[in-house]
Enzyme design. Structure first.
Site, PDB file in Angstrom:
ATOM      1  N   ASP A 102       0.771  -1.643   0.139  1.00 36.06           N
ATOM      2  CA  ASP A 102       0.119   0.046  -0.021  1.00 36.06           C
ATOM      3  C   ASP A 102       0.791   1.264  -0.038  1.00 36.06           C
ATOM      4  O   ASP A 102       0.073   2.729   0.015  1.00 36.06           O
ATOM      5  CB  ASP A 102      -0.728  -0.049   0.709  1.00 36.06           C
ATOM      6  CG  ASP A 102      -0.538  -0.189   2.349  1.00 36.06           C
ATOM      7  OD1 ASP A 102       1.092   0.494   2.544  1.00 36.06           O
ATOM      8  OD2 ASP A 102      -0.908  -0.786   3.016  1.00 36.06           O
ATOM      9  N   HIS A 117       6.772  -7.153  -1.219  1.00 32.12           N
ATOM     10  CA  HIS A 117       5.760  -8.238  -1.957  1.00 32.12           C
ATOM     11  C   HIS A 117       4.845  -6.802  -3.305  1.00 32.12           C
ATOM     12  O   HIS A 117       3.719  -7.333  -4.317  1.00 32.12           O
ATOM     13  CB  HIS A 117       4.303  -8.772  -1.224  1.00 32.12           C
ATOM     14  CG  HIS A 117       4.678  -9.625  -0.349  1.00 32.12           C
ATOM     15  ND1 HIS A 117       4.548 -10.046   0.594  1.00 32.12           N
ATOM     16  CD2 HIS A 117       5.442 -10.630  -0.730  1.00 32.12           C
ATOM     17  CE1 HIS A 117       4.714 -10.679   1.283  1.00 32.12           C
ATOM     18  NE2 HIS A 117       5.712 -11.017   0.632  1.00 32.12           N
ATOM     19  N   CYS A 125       3.594  -4.409 -17.014  1.00 34.72           N
ATOM     20  CA  CYS A 125       3.488  -5.018 -18.741  1.00 34.72           C
ATOM     21  C   CYS A 125       4.225  -6.703 -18.833  1.00 34.72           C
ATOM     22  O   CYS A 125       5.667  -6.643 -17.969  1.00 34.72           O
ATOM     23  CB  CYS A 125       3.393  -4.235 -20.017  1.00 34.72           C
ATOM     24  SG  CYS A 125       3.713  -5.903 -20.639  1.00 34.72           S
ATOM     25  N   SER A 217       1.177 -12.667  11.045  1.00 29.18           N
ATOM     26  CA  SER A 217       1.304 -13.662  11.350  1.00 29.18           C
ATOM     27  C   SER A 217       2.425 -14.004  10.706  1.00 29.18           C
ATOM     28  O   SER A 217       2.857 -15.178  11.445  1.00 29.18           O
ATOM     29  CB  SER A 217       0.204 -14.097  11.033  1.00 29.18           C
ATOM     30  OG  SER A 217      -0.616 -14.657   9.666  1.00 29.18           O
ATOM     31  N   LEU A 242      -1.637  -8.615  16.644  1.00 24.28           N
ATOM     32  CA  LEU A 242      -2.946  -9.970  17.973  1.00 24.28           C
ATOM     33  C   LEU A 242      -2.979 -10.981  17.476  1.00 24.28           C
ATOM     34  O   LEU A 242      -3.572 -11.582  16.086  1.00 24.28           O
ATOM     35  CB  LEU A 242      -4.525  -8.302  17.222  1.00 24.28           C
ATOM     36  CG  LEU A 242      -4.673  -7.189  17.862  1.00 24.28           C
ATOM     37  CD1 LEU A 242      -5.206  -6.073  17.224  1.00 24.28           C
ATOM     38  CD2 LEU A 242      -4.524  -7.382  19.886  1.00 24.28           C
TER      39      LEU A 242
END
Length: 267
Positions: A102, A117, A125, A217, A242
């Site tokens: 993001d 990532h 392309c 995680s 969490l």
């Protein structure tokens, strides 16, 4: 409530290697993939092989992305991003490696960031490697799929939307330069992280005196391997998350709080 042990952990180290995941961005309105047990909340994201080989998979992906990008592209950093940027500004961050796509760490002012990532704000392309801003591609998608712009659906992770529809009429533009398949410049499931990205991250980890995991995680191996490497080096490892992580037995310290609450002492 701020956890004093985490503040002590950060205060004892000058070269933290920070690894962040989806939990860092949930307070910016971007949903995460997994529950507190590390299990999928929904069906797995699109697979690289299916995207490349199946037109209907690309139609479904880009139709849902047309809806989801409208809000994802407007997401803003939250206090967790700002806290980590403050950590770097104070000279305590060797490198921040994020599993998120993001770019909110960069928006918060963080300078040294590796996008493990990839980044969703670019379209690549797969034929000629030409890259286009996602906002430009949003306009191109809308021009040839005007009737789809009236649809709406709930947000899903990484700019997806929970849209179920007959996608066979959705038009996906090809690369204007070579006619190749266009794909977001992110690493899909079933696709490998580029070797140079992994090598750069490993080089920075080798310089670090401790590791801090924020909002992950670690169920995906591409991130978990860096925790394994830190454990081999026997440097301390702290995690803010969490619920369960894949690395629970490797942690020096674990804080089960929301990321922005646990890191509030940095602001």
């Amino acid at each position: 409530m701020t956890s004093p042990p985490l503040q002590d952990f950060v205060g004892r180290h000058r070269k933290l290697f920070v690894l962040t995941g989806a939990g860092c961005s949930t307070n910016s309105g971007i949903p995460d993939y997994r529950d507190s047990h590390g299990n999928w909340k929904r069906t797995q994201p699109v697979n690289f092989q299916a995207f490349m080989s199946e037109e209907h998979t690309r139609q479904r992906y880009w139709a849902r992305s047309l809806i989801g990008w409208r809000r994802f592209g407007q997401a803003r950093p939250n206090d967790a991003h700002h806290a980590l940027a403050r950590l770097e500004a104070g000279g305590r961050c060797e490198m921040l490696l994020t599993q998120n796509v993001d770019r909110l760490h960069q928006s918060a002012g963080h300078r040294q960031v590796i996008d493990l990532h990839g980044r969703l704000d670019l379209v690549r392309c797969m034929g000629c490697d030409r890259k286009t801003p996602r906002n430009e591609f949003q306009e191109a998608l809308g021009r040839v799929n005007a009737e789809w712009l009236t649809l709406d659906a709930a947000d899903a992770p990484d700019g997806d939307a929970d849209l179920e529809h007959d996608f066979s009429s959705f038009k996906v533009p090809a690369c204007e330069a070579c006619g190749g398949i266009l794909k977001p410049d992110v690493v899909f499931f079933g696709e490998n992280v580029p070797r140079d990205v992994v090598a750069t991250a490993q080089d920075h980890l080798a310089q670090a005196d401790a590791m801090l995991i924020v909002g992950s995680s670690l169920m995906v191996y591409s991130g978990f391997r860096f925790v394994q490497a830190a454990a081999v080096r026997q440097i301390p490892i702290a995690a803010v998350n969490l619920g369960r992580t894949r690395a629970d037995d490797l942690l020096t310290l674990k804080v089960e709080e929301r990321c922005e609450a646990a890191l509030a002492f940095l602001l």
